[in-house]
Design a protein around this motif. Structure first.
Motif, PDB file in Angstrom:
ATOM      1  N   ASP A 190       0.849  -1.145  -0.127  1.00  0.00           N
ATOM      2  CA  ASP A 190      -0.411  -0.264  -0.103  1.00  0.00           C
ATOM      3  C   ASP A 190       1.305   0.937  -0.371  1.00  0.00           C
ATOM      4  O   ASP A 190       0.152   1.968  -0.658  1.00  0.00           O
TER       5      ASP A 190
ATOM      6  N   ARG B 168       2.375   1.859  -3.327  1.00  0.00           N
ATOM      7  CA  ARG B 168       1.277   2.338  -4.220  1.00  0.00           C
ATOM      8  C   ARG B 168       0.868   3.838  -4.170  1.00  0.00           C
ATOM      9  O   ARG B 168       1.096   4.496  -4.930  1.00  0.00           O
ATOM     10  N   LEU B 169       0.760   3.697  -2.657  1.00  0.00           N
ATOM     11  CA  LEU B 169       0.739   5.497  -2.631  1.00  0.00           C
ATOM     12  C   LEU B 169       1.478   6.306  -3.150  1.00  0.00           C
ATOM     13  O   LEU B 169       2.334   7.604  -3.929  1.00  0.00           O
ATOM     14  N   GLU B 170       3.369   5.716  -2.375  1.00  0.00           N
ATOM     15  CA  GLU B 170       3.963   6.683  -3.114  1.00  0.00           C
ATOM     16  C   GLU B 170       4.208   6.999  -4.758  1.00  0.00           C
ATOM     17  O   GLU B 170       4.808   8.089  -4.782  1.00  0.00           O
ATOM     18  N   ARG B 171       3.470   5.450  -5.273  1.00  0.00           N
ATOM     19  CA  ARG B 171       3.613   5.605  -6.956  1.00  0.00           C
ATOM     20  C   ARG B 171       2.260   7.265  -6.992  1.00  0.00           C
ATOM     21  O   ARG B 171       2.870   7.726  -8.660  1.00  0.00           O
ATOM     22  N   LYS B 172       1.997   6.774  -6.929  1.00  0.00           N
ATOM     23  CA  LYS B 172      -0.017   7.682  -6.849  1.00  0.00           C
ATOM     24  C   LYS B 172       0.575   8.557  -6.710  1.00  0.00           C
ATOM     25  O   LYS B 172      -0.061  10.020  -7.656  1.00  0.00           O
ATOM     26  N   MET B 173       0.910   9.724  -5.502  1.00  0.00           N
ATOM     27  CA  MET B 173       1.610  10.405  -5.766  1.00  0.00           C
ATOM     28  C   MET B 173       2.511  11.390  -6.200  1.00  0.00           C
ATOM     29  O   MET B 173       2.320  12.557  -5.748  1.00  0.00           O
ATOM     30  N   GLY B 174       3.683  10.515  -5.966  1.00  0.00           N
ATOM     31  CA  GLY B 174       4.541  11.199  -6.826  1.00  0.00           C
ATOM     32  C   GLY B 174       5.191  12.203  -5.750  1.00  0.00           C
ATOM     33  O   GLY B 174       6.700  12.286  -5.826  1.00  0.00           O
TER      34      GLY B 174
END
Length: 190
Positions: free
Chosen positions: A132, A135-141
């Motif tokens: 998770d 995923r959050l790191e990739r999503k938020m950038g």
């Protein structure tokens, strides 16, 4: 008077009949002559004091031997009964001990299985959390990279230290909750 001196030395056991037909018989006359104190009406056999004492002593000895034998038999019977009771008690204790060992082994096996299941669940949750976070790191950038920098560093160090010091994961639950809060705050603040 010879009959009175004879009776003072002998106890008489009379055996025989009072029969008028033996009064004048030759055997009755010879008995009279031999025993000295038999009247004309009686016939009998007389035993000397020494023989009487021997008979009494033998009888008493026989009675004592019989009583002693009964006593020994009773003692042996009680001892055998105690031995049998002790063996039975020991067998019951061994049976209870074996039952307890079986129960203990089963309970230990069940606890080991539960502990392994909990460890598996923890690993799964840990992987889920890391996934998770990724995923959050990739999503938020933007935002901190976990594992890099100082985001939740103290909490991560404490959690790693807790895992090293404990085979059981339960003492680390509070630190894990603190890490989840820290991650949540860090992610939402960026």
């Amino acid at each position: 008077s010879s009959s009175s001196s004879s009776s003072s030395h002998h106890h008489q056991f009379r055996m025989g009949n009072r029969s008028s037909s033996t009064k004048n018989s030759p055997s009755a006359l010879s008995n009279n002559a031999a025993t000295e104190d038999v009247s004309e009406d009686e016939s009998g056999i007389f035993i000397s004091q020494e023989v009487q004492d021997k008979i009494v002593q033998d009888f008493q000895s026989s009675v004592l031997k019989e009583e002693w034998s009964k006593r020994q038999s009773a003692i042996l019977t009680r001892a055998n009964e105690r031995k049998a009771q002790n063996k039975q008690h020991q067998a019951e204790l061994e049976e209870k001990l074996n039952a307890w060992k079986e129960h203990d082994t089963a309970a230990q096996k069940q606890l080991d299985e539960q502990m392994n299941a909990l460890k598996g669940q923890f690993v799964d949750k840990h992987l889920d959390v890391m996934s998770d976070v990724g995923r959050l790191e990739r999503k938020m950038g933007t935002g901190p990279k976990f594992g890099e920098g100082k985001a939740c560093l103290n909490t991560r160090v404490n959690l790693i230290q807790c895992y090293k010091e404990n085979d059981d994961i339960r003492p680390c639950n509070d630190i894990m909750a603190a890490l989840e809060q820290c991650v949540s705050k860090t992610v939402t603040s960026h």
